[in-house]
Motif scaffolding. Structure first.
Motif, PDB file in Angstrom:
ATOM      1  N   LEU A  30       0.826  -1.197   0.000  1.00 28.70           N
ATOM      2  CA  LEU A  30       0.000   0.000   0.000  1.00 28.70           C
ATOM      3  C   LEU A  30       0.866   1.255   0.000  1.00 28.70           C
ATOM      4  CD1 LEU A  30      -2.891   1.071   0.094  1.00 28.70           C
ATOM      5  CD2 LEU A  30      -2.760   1.012   2.588  1.00 28.70           C
ATOM      6  N   MET A  31       1.982   1.201   0.712  1.00 26.43           N
ATOM      7  CA  MET A  31       2.895   2.339   0.711  1.00 26.43           C
ATOM      8  C   MET A  31       3.488   2.560  -0.680  1.00 26.43           C
ATOM      9  SD  MET A  31       6.564   2.731   2.649  1.00 26.43           S
ATOM     10  CE  MET A  31       7.278   1.627   1.422  1.00 26.43           C
ATOM     11  N   LEU A  32       3.920   1.472  -1.319  1.00 23.11           N
ATOM     12  CA  LEU A  32       4.477   1.598  -2.667  1.00 23.11           C
ATOM     13  C   LEU A  32       3.438   2.121  -3.649  1.00 23.11           C
ATOM     14  CD1 LEU A  32       6.536  -1.720  -2.823  1.00 23.11           C
ATOM     15  CD2 LEU A  32       7.425   0.596  -2.540  1.00 23.11           C
ATOM     16  N   ALA A  33       2.205   1.635  -3.523  1.00 26.44           N
ATOM     17  CA  ALA A  33       1.141   2.121  -4.397  1.00 26.44           C
ATOM     18  C   ALA A  33       0.870   3.602  -4.154  1.00 26.44           C
ATOM     19  CB  ALA A  33      -0.131   1.303  -4.177  1.00 26.44           C
ATOM     20  N   GLY A  34       0.872   4.017  -2.879  1.00 25.60           N
ATOM     21  CA  GLY A  34       0.650   5.427  -2.568  1.00 25.60           C
ATOM     22  C   GLY A  34       1.744   6.315  -3.127  1.00 25.60           C
ATOM     23  N   GLU A  35       2.999   5.876  -3.016  1.00 28.95           N
ATOM     24  CA  GLU A  35       4.097   6.658  -3.578  1.00 28.95           C
ATOM     25  C   GLU A  35       3.947   6.803  -5.089  1.00 28.95           C
ATOM     26  OE1 GLU A  35       7.761   4.882  -2.458  1.00 28.95           O
ATOM     27  OE2 GLU A  35       7.397   5.071  -0.310  1.00 28.95           O
ATOM     28  N   ALA A  36       3.540   5.717  -5.757  1.00 26.76           N
ATOM     29  CA  ALA A  36       3.350   5.777  -7.204  1.00 26.76           C
ATOM     30  C   ALA A  36       2.245   6.758  -7.563  1.00 26.76           C
ATOM     31  CB  ALA A  36       3.033   4.382  -7.747  1.00 26.76           C
ATOM     32  N   LEU A  37       1.160   6.731  -6.818  1.00 25.96           N
ATOM     33  CA  LEU A  37       0.050   7.635  -7.107  1.00 25.96           C
ATOM     34  C   LEU A  37       0.428   9.087  -6.857  1.00 25.96           C
ATOM     35  CD1 LEU A  37      -2.985   5.607  -5.694  1.00 25.96           C
ATOM     36  CD2 LEU A  37      -2.344   5.961  -8.087  1.00 25.96           C
ATOM     37  N   VAL A  38       1.234   9.341  -5.834  1.00 27.48           N
ATOM     38  CA  VAL A  38       1.696  10.710  -5.584  1.00 27.48           C
ATOM     39  C   VAL A  38       2.546  11.201  -6.759  1.00 27.48           C
ATOM     40  CG1 VAL A  38       3.208  12.123  -4.137  1.00 27.48           C
ATOM     41  CG2 VAL A  38       1.562  10.564  -3.082  1.00 27.48           C
ATOM     42  N   ALA A  39       3.441  10.338  -7.251  1.00 35.45           N
ATOM     43  CA  ALA A  39       4.276  10.720  -8.398  1.00 35.45           C
ATOM     44  C   ALA A  39       3.426  10.951  -9.641  1.00 35.45           C
ATOM     45  CB  ALA A  39       5.331   9.647  -8.658  1.00 35.45           C
ATOM     46  N   VAL A  40       2.432  10.081  -9.862  1.00 33.99           N
ATOM     47  CA  VAL A  40       1.538  10.264 -11.015  1.00 33.99           C
ATOM     48  C   VAL A  40       0.752  11.560 -10.876  1.00 33.99           C
ATOM     49  CG1 VAL A  40      -0.501   9.332 -12.180  1.00 33.99           C
ATOM     50  CG2 VAL A  40       1.368   7.813 -11.544  1.00 33.99           C
ATOM     51  N   ALA A  41       0.319  11.881  -9.658  1.00 32.34           N
ATOM     52  CA  ALA A  41      -0.406  13.135  -9.432  1.00 32.34           C
ATOM     53  C   ALA A  41       0.483  14.338  -9.726  1.00 32.34           C
ATOM     54  CB  ALA A  41      -0.921  13.188  -7.996  1.00 32.34           C
ATOM     55  N   ALA A  42       1.749  14.255  -9.331  1.00 30.95           N
ATOM     56  CA  ALA A  42       2.673  15.359  -9.604  1.00 30.95           C
ATOM     57  C   ALA A  42       2.877  15.523 -11.110  1.00 30.95           C
ATOM     58  CB  ALA A  42       4.009  15.103  -8.905  1.00 30.95           C
ATOM     59  N   GLY A  43       3.087  14.413 -11.825  1.00 29.15           N
ATOM     60  CA  GLY A  43       3.241  14.487 -13.276  1.00 29.15           C
ATOM     61  C   GLY A  43       1.988  15.009 -13.955  1.00 29.15           C
ATOM     62  N   THR A  44       0.817  14.586 -13.458  1.00 26.17           N
ATOM     63  CA  THR A  44      -0.445  15.075 -14.027  1.00 26.17           C
ATOM     64  C   THR A  44      -0.586  16.578 -13.835  1.00 26.17           C
ATOM     65  OG1 THR A  44      -1.501  12.933 -13.582  1.00 26.17           O
ATOM     66  CG2 THR A  44      -2.945  14.819 -13.966  1.00 26.17           C
TER      67      THR A  44
END
Length: 757
Positions: A664-678
């Motif tokens: 869940l932590m790894l998934a959250g980090e990925a989503l934060v990075a995707v949100a930043a790129g978006t």
């Protein structure tokens, strides 16, 4: 040198999980460039085909269909040529002379060319320079479909040129970003090398040699993938209606039909598409590694060991300066274009290439721009705290994941948004300029002499073109319409006249737009032009139209249209007339081929869609290729990132974190990075679409237009920009799924650290 090669080989074997991501990025980028190059090579040399219209005659005589004039090219004179839409048919005197040589065959459906049963030499001697003499496969140029096929090839070239440029940009961008991230992940290793006595030059030499080895292997693999994917690309273009059915990519030869030691085999693999793709991939790989190695070589041993887990100085001043310069250049270019020629921002070439500069600027500044994003996110619980702190501490990792998302979102929003916005503006402009209620379309239309009941004004017109030599240096073509009655045109249209009066149009005058006025041509001036059938004449400017979105062409009378057939009849009804009854009467009174009578609204919907189907399919195909590439590169980046976090994930498991919490932590980090790129991608999209909106505002016709404009001519363009939320949302969703899946999968593979079990 031998020691360096041995070290490089050992490094490649030991860290193959890191170099796999770089290998995939280079190979896929080279494959994209090779596929597009093979398509362009095939479009540049299409198959000749067999003649159909005059296949039984050895010689075909066709009038000259190009206009050639002298222009200035620096201190010298040169010739510029343009296709003319309606060349004059072969004259009767020449037909009489050809008949003396042999039988002359005419096609009454298209009487612009003739076939002659005579020798080519005798025909050339008689014809001289009065017409074209076609023999062999060149006789196909006289077929009715030859011009259509030529236009289809031009469309394929434009599509593949645009797709190739965007694909090359994405490939270069992602490849350089991937190599930089690979180097960043090895900071502890470089610190140990420096502590052991390695000089900065030795570190840089090792990195560049590794990149050279990976680049060569990946480029060779990418060329093979490009050869395999080029026929699939051609099939996709055909299936989407972009390329004609006969289009293939066999123009450079096919290795499958020749043995490896044949000349054809080696000619194919050494053709320019493969040369361009191979050396581009190798250059990008080495350049990306070299740029990253300079930073690695400057890091001291103690600093590298202390900086191994937390990113601090992730933005050197050189990168900040480059990013700021690109941002200033991109914004300055937009402002300059708005000031000098706002209509240029509405052209496909501009809104396809200009966003790349802002995308590059945002990517260069990404580590600086993404740093505050994790701090703005508040997630509950211990996992949420870890997600926020890890994303904030590992700025390089967050920026590396955000970069492909930035490219995808910015391209999707800018390209599709610009295309849809321009199409919407053109559709609205056409609607505002149409004052007719019924429109008849077809080929070679004509009306009976009897008046049609319920009709107040009828304006037949034909599509043609006019040519002008601009400042003596270029031959420009302007689309035009030839009308039979300027007074009826003023009733059935609301043209945005800024000066003059369209009702003053006659056989000795022309209506132009503001682009011509900028060349010094004003109402009352005489203008030297070439008409659609190639004849040169001098016409007086009767009126000037606003430039608008670029579809406000010239207007002439039918006397200046040559053989152009009437293809449209605009009709304005009398008050109280029944549209249905007038439609039936108009259909009965109109003769021609493929006659259709529609309401103005139905005609506008058919001829001015929001985005042309071929354009939309081409854009979606281009974005699909870019999305697939960035998704694969994103997955590689995530797998590489997770593979070097063994110690961190093992420590989390030892202090009591469950397997689900780690994932869940790894998934959250990925989503934060995707949100930043978006967020960065949407910011770039907003800047590009904002410039486009400003251009549309500047191109709005001023109120109080000249006489003959009709009611509402100064209403202007009120349409706003269109943001393709569906396309952008789909791209973000794919990136999010890939980033989360690759991050969790990377932890699952690392069972030795306890994260996977």
């Amino acid at each position: 040198m031998l020691t360096t090669l041995t070290t490089v080989w050992a490094s490649l074997r030991t860290r193959r999980h890191l170099f796999a991501g770089a290998f995939v990025a280079v190979a896929l980028g080279v494959a994209l460039v090779a596929s597009m190059g093979l398509g362009l090579a095939a479009a540049a040399d299409p198959p000749a085909g067999e003649p159909q219209r005059f296949a039984a005659q050895p010689v075909a005589v066709m009038p000259h269909d190009t206009l050639t004039v002298e222009v200035d090219r620096g201190p010298h004179r040169a010739h510029a040529s343009k296709k003319i839409p309606y060349p004059q048919p072969v004259d009767k005197e020449l037909l009489h002379e050809l008949a003396a040589l042999g039988a002359v065959h005419r096609d009454h459906l298209a009487p612009d060319a003739v076939g002659v049963d005579a020798s080519a030499g005798a025909v050339r001697e008689v014809v001289g320079d009065r017409a074209q003499v076609l023999t062999g496969a060149a006789r196909r140029l006289a077929d009715p479909g030859a011009e259509r096929d030529a236009q289809a090839v031009v469309a394929v070239r434009a599509m593949l040129g645009t797709a190739g440029g965007v694909s090359a940009f994405v490939a270069v961008f992602v490849t350089a970003s991937t190599f930089a991230f690979v180097v960043a992940l090895r900071r502890r290793e470089f610190g140990l090398l420096r502590l052991a006595g390695a000089t900065p030059g030795r570190v840089r030499q090792q990195l560049v040699t590794e990149a050279l080895a990976v680049g060569v292997a990946a480029s060779v693999t990418g060329c093979a993938l490009g050869s395999w994917g080029a026929p699939l690309l051609a099939r996709a273009l055909i299936d989407n209606g972009i390329a004609p059915p006969w289009f293939t990519v066999s123009g450079t030869g096919t290795p499958q039909s020749a043995s490896w030691n044949s000349w054809t085999y080696w000619t194919y693999w050494t053709s320019w598409p493969f040369q361009l793709a191979f050396w581009t991939g190798l250059f990008v790989a080495v350049t990306g590694a070299w740029a990253a190695s300079r930073r690695a070589g400057r890091i001291g041993p103690v600093e590298a060991l202390r900086d191994a887990d937390v990113d601090t100085d992730v933005m050197p001043w050189s990168r900040r300066i480059v990013g700021a310069a690109l941002l200033a250049l991109g914004l300055g270019l937009t402002v300059h274009t708005l000031w000098t020629d706002p209509s240029a921002l509405l052209k496909r070439k501009t809104y396809t290439t200009q966003p790349m500069m802002l995308i590059t600027a945002a990517a260069a500044l990404a580590p600086l721009l993404v740093r505050p994003v994790p701090r703005l996110i508040r997630l509950p619980g211990a996992v949420g705290l870890l997600v926020r702190e890890n994303a904030a501490a590992s700025v390089r990792r967050t920026a590396a994941v955000a970069a492909p998302v930035l490219v995808t979102v910015a391209l999707a929003g800018s390209l599709m948004g610009s295309a849809e916005s321009v199409s919407a503006a053109k559709a609205q402009e056409a609607s505002e300029q149409t004052n007719s209620q019924l429109i008849a379309t077809g080929d070679e239309l004509s009306l009976t002499r009897r008046p049609v009941p319920g009709v107040a004004a009828v304006s037949p017109s034909a599509s043609t073109a006019v040519f002008v030599r601009e400042e003596g240096t270029a031959l420009l073509r302007s689309e035009a319409r030839a009308v039979t009655d300027p007074a009826a045109l003023a009733v059935t249209s609301r043209l945005p006249v800024v000066s003059g009066d369209i009702r003053h149009l006659d056989d000795r005058s022309i209506v132009v737009n503001e682009e011509w006025e900028h060349g010094g041509h004003r109402v009352g001036d005489r203008l030297s032009v070439w008409l659609g059938h190639g004849r040169r004449t001098s016409l007086r400017v009767a009126a000037v139209l606003a430039r608008g979105t670029g579809d406000n062409g010239a207007y002439v009378t039918m006397a200046n249209a040559g053989a152009a057939p009437i293809d449209r009849i605009d009709v304005r009804l009398t008050p109280g007339a029944s549209p249905a009854a007038v439609t039936d009467a108009l259909r009965a009174a109109t003769s021609g081929h493929d006659v259709r009578v529609r309401t103005a609204a139905a005609w506008l919907d058919a001829t001015h869609p929001r985005v042309k189907p071929q354009t939309r399919q081409g854009m979606l195909l281009l974005l699909g290729i870019a999305l697939a590439y960035t998704a694969i590169s994103l997955a590689g980046t995530q797998l590489m990132s997770t593979s070097v976090r063994d110690g961190e994930l093992r420590a989390l498991r030892r202090v009591g974190a469950t397997r689900a919490q780690v994932r869940l932590m790894l998934a959250g980090e990925a989503l934060v990075a995707v949100a930043a790129g978006t967020a960065l991608g949407l910011a770039v999209t907003a800047l590009n679409l904002g410039g486009l909106a400003a251009a549309l505002g500047l191109l709005t016709p001023e109120s109080g237009a000249g006489a003959g404009a009709g009611a509402g001519a100064g209403a202007g363009l009120e349409t706003g920009v269109v943001v393709p939320w569906g396309v952008v949302g789909s791209a973000v969703g794919v990136c999010a799924v890939v980033a989360v899946g690759a991050g969790v999968l990377g932890a699952g593979w690392g069972r030795r650290n306890g994260a996977g079990g």
